[in-house]
Each structure stands twice: as C-alpha cells, then as structure tokens.
Design a protein around this motif. Structure first.
Motif, PDB file in Angstrom:
ATOM      1  N   LEU A  25       0.845  -1.208   0.000  1.00 46.14           N
ATOM      2  CA  LEU A  25       0.000   0.000   0.000  1.00 46.14           C
ATOM      3  C   LEU A  25       0.876   1.253   0.000  1.00 46.14           C
ATOM      4  O   LEU A  25       0.586   2.225  -0.694  1.00 46.14           O
ATOM      5  CB  LEU A  25      -0.908   0.008   1.223  1.00 46.14           C
ATOM      6  CG  LEU A  25      -2.144  -0.885   1.184  1.00 46.14           C
ATOM      7  CD1 LEU A  25      -2.885  -0.804   2.518  1.00 46.14           C
ATOM      8  CD2 LEU A  25      -3.068  -0.491   0.050  1.00 46.14           C
ATOM      9  N   ARG A  26       1.930   1.221   0.796  1.00 50.44           N
ATOM     10  CA  ARG A  26       2.833   2.373   0.851  1.00 50.44           C
ATOM     11  C   ARG A  26       3.426   2.670  -0.524  1.00 50.44           C
ATOM     12  O   ARG A  26       3.459   3.827  -0.957  1.00 50.44           O
ATOM     13  CB  ARG A  26       3.963   2.095   1.839  1.00 50.44           C
ATOM     14  CG  ARG A  26       4.982   3.228   1.965  1.00 50.44           C
ATOM     15  CD  ARG A  26       6.299   2.731   2.510  1.00 50.44           C
ATOM     16  NE  ARG A  26       6.952   1.801   1.576  1.00 50.44           N
ATOM     17  CZ  ARG A  26       8.042   1.109   1.876  1.00 50.44           C
ATOM     18  NH1 ARG A  26       8.599   1.211   3.067  1.00 50.44           N
ATOM     19  NH2 ARG A  26       8.579   0.303   0.978  1.00 50.44           N
ATOM     20  N   ASP A  27       3.885   1.639  -1.215  1.00 48.66           N
ATOM     21  CA  ASP A  27       4.509   1.847  -2.517  1.00 48.66           C
ATOM     22  C   ASP A  27       3.514   2.407  -3.533  1.00 48.66           C
ATOM     23  O   ASP A  27       3.848   3.282  -4.334  1.00 48.66           O
ATOM     24  CB  ASP A  27       5.100   0.534  -3.030  1.00 48.66           C
ATOM     25  CG  ASP A  27       6.292   0.068  -2.197  1.00 48.66           C
ATOM     26  OD1 ASP A  27       6.845   0.901  -1.446  1.00 48.66           O
ATOM     27  OD2 ASP A  27       6.657  -1.122  -2.289  1.00 48.66           O
ATOM     28  N   LEU A  28       2.276   1.895  -3.499  1.00 52.03           N
ATOM     29  CA  LEU A  28       1.252   2.389  -4.421  1.00 52.03           C
ATOM     30  C   LEU A  28       0.947   3.855  -4.175  1.00 52.03           C
ATOM     31  O   LEU A  28       1.002   4.692  -5.089  1.00 52.03           O
ATOM     32  CB  LEU A  28      -0.022   1.552  -4.288  1.00 52.03           C
ATOM     33  CG  LEU A  28      -1.267   2.110  -4.986  1.00 52.03           C
ATOM     34  CD1 LEU A  28      -1.051   2.178  -6.491  1.00 52.03           C
ATOM     35  CD2 LEU A  28      -2.496   1.273  -4.645  1.00 52.03           C
ATOM     36  N   PHE A  29       0.623   4.191  -2.933  1.00 47.31           N
ATOM     37  CA  PHE A  29       0.210   5.563  -2.640  1.00 47.31           C
ATOM     38  C   PHE A  29       1.391   6.534  -2.670  1.00 47.31           C
ATOM     39  O   PHE A  29       1.201   7.730  -2.929  1.00 47.31           O
ATOM     40  CB  PHE A  29      -0.509   5.624  -1.294  1.00 47.31           C
ATOM     41  CG  PHE A  29      -1.897   5.059  -1.336  1.00 47.31           C
ATOM     42  CD1 PHE A  29      -2.902   5.699  -2.047  1.00 47.31           C
ATOM     43  CD2 PHE A  29      -2.206   3.879  -0.686  1.00 47.31           C
ATOM     44  CE1 PHE A  29      -4.184   5.182  -2.101  1.00 47.31           C
ATOM     45  CE2 PHE A  29      -3.492   3.350  -0.729  1.00 47.31           C
ATOM     46  CZ  PHE A  29      -4.476   4.006  -1.445  1.00 47.31           C
ATOM     47  N   ALA A  30       2.605   6.047  -2.398  1.00 44.78           N
ATOM     48  CA  ALA A  30       3.776   6.922  -2.537  1.00 44.78           C
ATOM     49  C   ALA A  30       3.955   7.334  -3.994  1.00 44.78           C
ATOM     50  O   ALA A  30       4.241   8.501  -4.292  1.00 44.78           O
ATOM     51  CB  ALA A  30       5.028   6.212  -2.023  1.00 44.78           C
ATOM     52  N   ALA A  31       3.775   6.393  -4.911  1.00 49.08           N
ATOM     53  CA  ALA A  31       3.860   6.729  -6.334  1.00 49.08           C
ATOM     54  C   ALA A  31       2.785   7.741  -6.711  1.00 49.08           C
ATOM     55  O   ALA A  31       3.043   8.693  -7.473  1.00 49.08           O
ATOM     56  CB  ALA A  31       3.714   5.460  -7.172  1.00 49.08           C
TER      57      ALA A  31
END
Length: 391
Positions: free
Chosen positions: A265-271
C-alpha cells in the motif's frame, strides 16, 4: 459516465506508473523523477490533463506521505527518537540557518518584502520527508549508520514546521506574530501529547492493534495511523509527524508484521503522491523563473550537502556516510508546495508559486539522482585522498 471516466483515468495513471517503474528497474535508477514528470504530463498545461480523478489522487497522495513516514517510524523506538532528537538539536539548528537563508535572501533581493521572505525561507529550508523516505527504502540505506541522523533531521524539520506554519499563517493574514500564539500552543501541545503516548503507553497501543488475523491487523494499523495523522493536521501539526510517532509507538514482532502488510500500500500511494506533486504544477509557468530557481537549487544543494556532512560527522559517521546523508536531504516536495500555496493564496506575490514549483521540481528530480550517485562520488573522493572507502 463520470464514474466510468474516473476508472479509466485511474487505471491509465496506475498502469503508466507500473510501466515507468519497470523502466526505472531496467536502467537501475530511482522511479521518483519519472513519476514527477508523469505528473507534469497529466496536469493542467500538460499533454494529457486529467479531468475527473484529481480529487481521488489528491487523497491518495496524502495517504502516501502518511504511510511513508509511518513505516519510517517503525524502524525506531520512542527512546531512540528522543535521544536522537536531543543529540541532533545543534545539527537541526545548523540545518535551519543554512537552508532558510537562501530563500530569505532571494525574496528580499527580488523586493517581495519580509512576509514573502519568511515564506521563501520555509520553502528552501524543509526537505521532502516523502521523497527522502522513498530514497532510503529504494537504495537499501535504512540500516546505514547515517540513517538515524537523516531521520532525526527530518523529524526536527517537521517539528519546526509545526511551529512555523501557524506563525506564517498569522503573518499572511496580517495579524502579526501574536495572532498565531493560540494556534502555536495547540500545535505544541498536540506534538507533546502524541509523543507522550508513544513513549509511555506504546505497549497499550500495541495491545489495541494486535490481532492474529492479518486482515484485522492491517485495518487497525492503517485506520489508527490515518486517524492520528488527520487529527494532527486538524490541530495545525504535520500529518507526517503524527504518522511517524504512531510508527515509533509500535515495536518488536508487531512492527515487523505491520511493515510487511503495509509495504505494498505504501509503494502504491507513494507513487500517487509523486504524480500528484507534478499535477500541481503548470509547465507553462516554469520557464520565466527557471534561472532564479536554478540558482536557488544550486545554493540548496551546497547547503543541504553541508548539513548532512556536519550532522553525520558529529555522529561519528565516515566520509561515505556523510555524503549519503547530504544527498538524502536534497529533495524538496510536499511542505514546500504547501507553504508556497499559502503565500500565493494570501496574495503575497504572483511569481512566488511558479518559482517555488520550479525550485522544488529541480531538487525533487536531482535529489534521487544525486543519492544514486553518492557512493560512486564518495569512492572517487576517497581515491583522490588515497584513503580506503569505508561506510
């Protein structure tokens, strides 16, 4: 029809991010500059502006920053944070003086006045916690000796922002410094309360969120983190600070499990955050201010590298780590744009917004690239000094 358009736009954006991420892997570079350029392409004035999904992307961007800082907080315990903040206070003050000075000087030289100078000082001072967190994770630097130094400076900056933003808001409203006293007091009390809970009652927080079910644990941790971040922001404190402190309240096996569950989730929303940052900038407003922005960026590179070097040296970190620390502090992002937005909305100066955007974009793109080049540069520097490279 509106619903269908949102799905098409979101699908296209996420697919584009996946393709850009694959491209970055292919050439072994950070994906952050590519995400930022994608935001420019999808924003107003870009080649393919979004029309219906910007609100969703805006919310996703906020969640991205929150999750980035939460997962950073999981790396450290509350006693470690307090000890590091105490030891980093001198370096934090050096960071403040060195990096606020170029912005203040630029505004005064351009004749924008003292209020704009205060705003520009904040813009050139604060590092992007979101981009730096992504760099530390992508490059595998979380376990390095200089990383606690970098994180303590980021937290120090965020805490300074909690004090700075109420003062800036009062100045922009024309009510003077005393007009922001109540807001400033609320911000300080909120930080103290969250930190107290993290220090003294972290075990209670862990018992509250603990669960044998990964699904339940994910929902509890995510909900608590976003809730505390939202309350912190409502009380004029950085949402990033709130999320970071929730992270340090968790430790041990629970922190490890929470990190594994939240990483996708972090990687998705960070992008999404990096794309949204690009969306906020109209490319057509950038060329007239690029010269001044480039000079400010050059000053920022020198001052942030000096800050990282000094802070890491004080902590006994070797030369390679000092260079990595300076490079990690280069990116600017979320706070800088917030400050510029407040100043422009208050009618400070119409050129301040594009200048801030160009400055931040330069450092947001150069920062990850400089971080990637930090270790080769350190080896070159050490070879010239005929000293073996150490970490």
């Amino acid at each position: 029809m509106h619903h269908d358009t949102i799905l098409i736009e979101l699908g296209a954006v996420i697919l584009a991010l996946g393709l850009l991420g694959a491209l970055s892997l292919r050439f072994s570079i950070s994906p952050i500059p590519l995400y930022l350029l994608a935001g420019l392409a999808f924003g107003a004035g870009g080649v393919l502006p979004l029309t219906t999904s910007t609100e969703f992307i805006s919310a996703g961007a906020e969640i991205g920053v929150i999750l980035l800082l939460f997962t950073l907080g999981l790396e450290y315990t509350a006693p470690e944070l307090v000890g590091t903040l105490r030891s980093s206070a001198p370096a934090g003050l050096i960071d403040l003086v060195l990096n606020a000075a170029p912005g203040v000087a630029a505004a005064l030289i351009l004749g924008w006045g003292p209020v704009a100078a205060v705003a520009m000082g904040g813009i050139t001072y604060v590092t992007s916690s979101g981009i730096t967190a992504k760099i530390l994770s992508d490059l595998g630097w979380l376990g390095n000796r200089e990383t606690p130094v970098v994180l303590s400076l980021l937290v120090f900056e965020d805490l300074m922002m909690a004090l700075y933003l109420p003062i800036l808001t009062a100045l922009l409203a024309g009510v003077g410094l005393l007009g922001g006293t109540a807001t400033l007091a609320i911000a300080a009390a909120t930080i103290s309360a969250i930190l107290l809970v993290a220090l003294r009652f972290g075990h209670i927080v862990e018992r509250f969120v603990a669960s044998d079910s990964d699904e339940v644990l994910l929902l509890k941790v995510l909900g608590l983190t976003v809730l505390v971040a939202g309350v912190a922001e409502l009380l004029q404190v950085s949402a990033a600070v709130g999320a970071f402190l929730v992270g340090i309240a968790l430790s041990g096996p629970l922190a490890h499990t929470a990190r594994e569950l939240l990483t996708p989730l972090r990687d998705l929303f960070a992008a999404v955050f990096f794309v949204f940052f690009g969306l906020q900038t109209d490319p057509r407003a950038l060329p007239p201010v690029l010269g001044v922005a480039a000079l400010l960026a050059l000053a920022g590179i020198v001052s942030k590298m000096a800050t990282g070097w000094i802070a890491a040296r004080r902590a006994g970190v070797a030369i390679t780590g000092r260079i990595r620390a300076g490079a990690a502090l280069l990116p600017h992002g979320e706070f800088n744009i917030v400050i510029a937005g407040l100043a422009v909305a208050a009618g400070t100066n119409a050129k301040l917004g594009p200048l801030a955007a160009a400055y931040v974009l330069i450092l947001a793109i150069l920062g990850p690239l400089a971080a990637r080049a930090a270790e080769p540069l350190a080896r070159l520097y050490l070879r010239k000094r005929k000293r073996p490279a150490t970490t």
